[in-house]
Scaffold this motif. Structure first.
Motif: not given
Ligand SMILES: CSCC[C@H](NC=O)C(=O)O
Ligand SMILES: [Zn+2]
Ligand SMILES: [Zn+2]
Length: 408
Positions: A262-267
């Motif tokens: 939820y709290n990791v913006v994916p690359a």
């Protein structure tokens, strides 16, 4: 032919139900059992049976009824042996039991797509042989694997083989779709499947921040452009009563992938689309359109193809085509109303047409809801038997088409 009570089932129906019980279900079809069944049919019918292994474990079975004039090209009756998977819990009856209810409906995976047609071909040939007929043109029945997953280990390879060229196919029939009305659908072309996976890359980071240039943001733009195109094609179809589904391009967003927490913006994130491109579309221009949708959404967006058919062909449906003339004449004589259309989905006919064999997609099932790939796929035994009748009329006409200019 009429349907009969359970105590005296028509032998063609019994054979159909036997074939339906063979579990040729993707992704692990029992092809061995299907080939053994077909070899036994060949033996019973006194037909030669050739097995062509186009890839390890992928056999095309060819049953041949020789014509009286071997200089003429042949008629190819194609059907695939595999069927799509089931969600068993949604079925009223076991999909591999071929249960027949008290009204005569046969429930099974493959009842419409397309084990019915394999048996109808075989039974029509059997009846014609028993009646002592012989026709100028040879009739080949080909039973191919792998259609439901694209035919890449089936018809796509088979048409490139010397064994295929040796069949000298002049005209082919393959599957169509049921029609809920009184009419019969016949396909003279099909849309090109383009399966496209768009991958977007962008800046990663903490999910609490306003990060710019994220993969998701850019992917969203591409998805919006493609879904807007979808809406435009849908409106075009809706607003023109003369257009049938296969005449416009469809697309569905069928997969979304990416992200880990939820709290990791994916690359990176991706979206997969199932496009079915109408045969009159300029495919080079269409690919440019895909590129420009991606470019307009920002940097770092690429796309790749899971399927990309680029050789759509149209089989003429006028009397310039002697095969169409013969086919449609028989239907007229039998009082069958035909609805010629472009197939919305992909069948093995695309491979046949691409190597120059004119081909029609025809499943003789009228007054039948379209239930292929659906739960409770079923076919009424009377409709099935009527289909045998129809082929019994079509085959003599097709196998007696006089020498074409190219054959004399
Ligand atoms: C494009 S390869 C898959 C072929 C498949 N044929 C039948 O359903 C289809 O999805 O049209
Ligand atoms: Zn099919
Ligand atoms: Zn299918």
């Amino acid at each position: 032919m009429t349907s009969k009570g359970p105590e005296e089932e028509h032998p063609s129906v019994t054979l159909f139900r036997q074939y339906l019980r063979i579990r040729t279900v993707q992704p692990k079809p029992d092809y061995g059992a299907a080939v053994a069944f077909l070899e036994e049919r060949a033996r019973q019918l006194g037909l030669s049976c050739q097995k062509v292994e186009v890839a390890p474990g992928y056999v095309v079975t060819v049953l041949t009824w020789p014509g009286t004039n071997p200089t003429l090209s042949s008629i190819l009756l194609n059907s695939h042996t595999d069927v799509v998977p089931v969600f068993k819990e949604y079925w009223s009856h076991d999909p591999f039991e071929a249960f027949k209810d008290s009204e005569g409906y046969i429930y099974a995976r493959g009842a419409q797509d397309m084990k019915c047609i394999s048996i109808q071909y075989l039974e029509a040939v059997r009846r014609l042989k028993v009646e002592g007929h012989q026709f100028p043109r040879t009739i080949h029945m080909t039973f191919v694997p792998d259609e439901e997953v694209g035919g890449h280990q089936g018809m796509e390879l088979f048409v490139q083989r010397p064994e295929f060229r040796a069949l000298r196919a002049g005209f082919a029939l393959d599957e169509g779709l049921a029609n809920p009305t009184d009419a019969f659908t016949v396909f003279y072309s099909e849309r090109s499947p383009w399966w496209v996976r768009v991958t977007s890359t962008g800046r990663p980071g903490h999910g609490s921040r306003f990060i710019e240039d994220t993969a998701a943001e850019k992917l969203h733009k591409v998805v919006s452009s493609i879904l807007a195109f979808r809406e435009k094609e849908w409106q075009r179809l809706q607003s023109n009563p003369h257009l049938k589904e296969g005449a416009v391009t469809s697309v569905n967003l069928t997969k979304l992938e990416g992200g880990v927490a939820y709290n990791v913006v994916p690359a990176t994130m991706s979206a997969s689309f199932d496009f079915r491109v109408a045969p009159d579309v300029d495919l080079k221009a269409f690919e440019k359109q895909l590129q420009s949708w991606c470019q307009a959404a920002g940097e770092g967006i690429t796309f790749e193809f899971g399927q990309k058919w680029t050789q759509p062909q149209v089989t003429p449906t006028d009397d310039s085509n002697p095969w169409w003339a013969a086919f449609s004449r028989v239907c007229k004589d039998l009082n069958l109303t035909l609805e010629p259309e472009i197939c919305p989905a992909a069948t093995d006919n695309r491979y046949l047409r691409a190597v120059g064999v004119p081909a029609l997609g025809f499943s003789p099932m009228n007054r039948t809801p379209v239930l292929l790939h659906d739960h409770d796929e079923r076919l009424h035994e009377a409709v099935f038997l009527r289909g045998v009748d129809i082929y019994t009329h079509l085959l003599p006409a097709l196998a007696s088409v006089p020498a074409l200019p190219s054959e004399s």
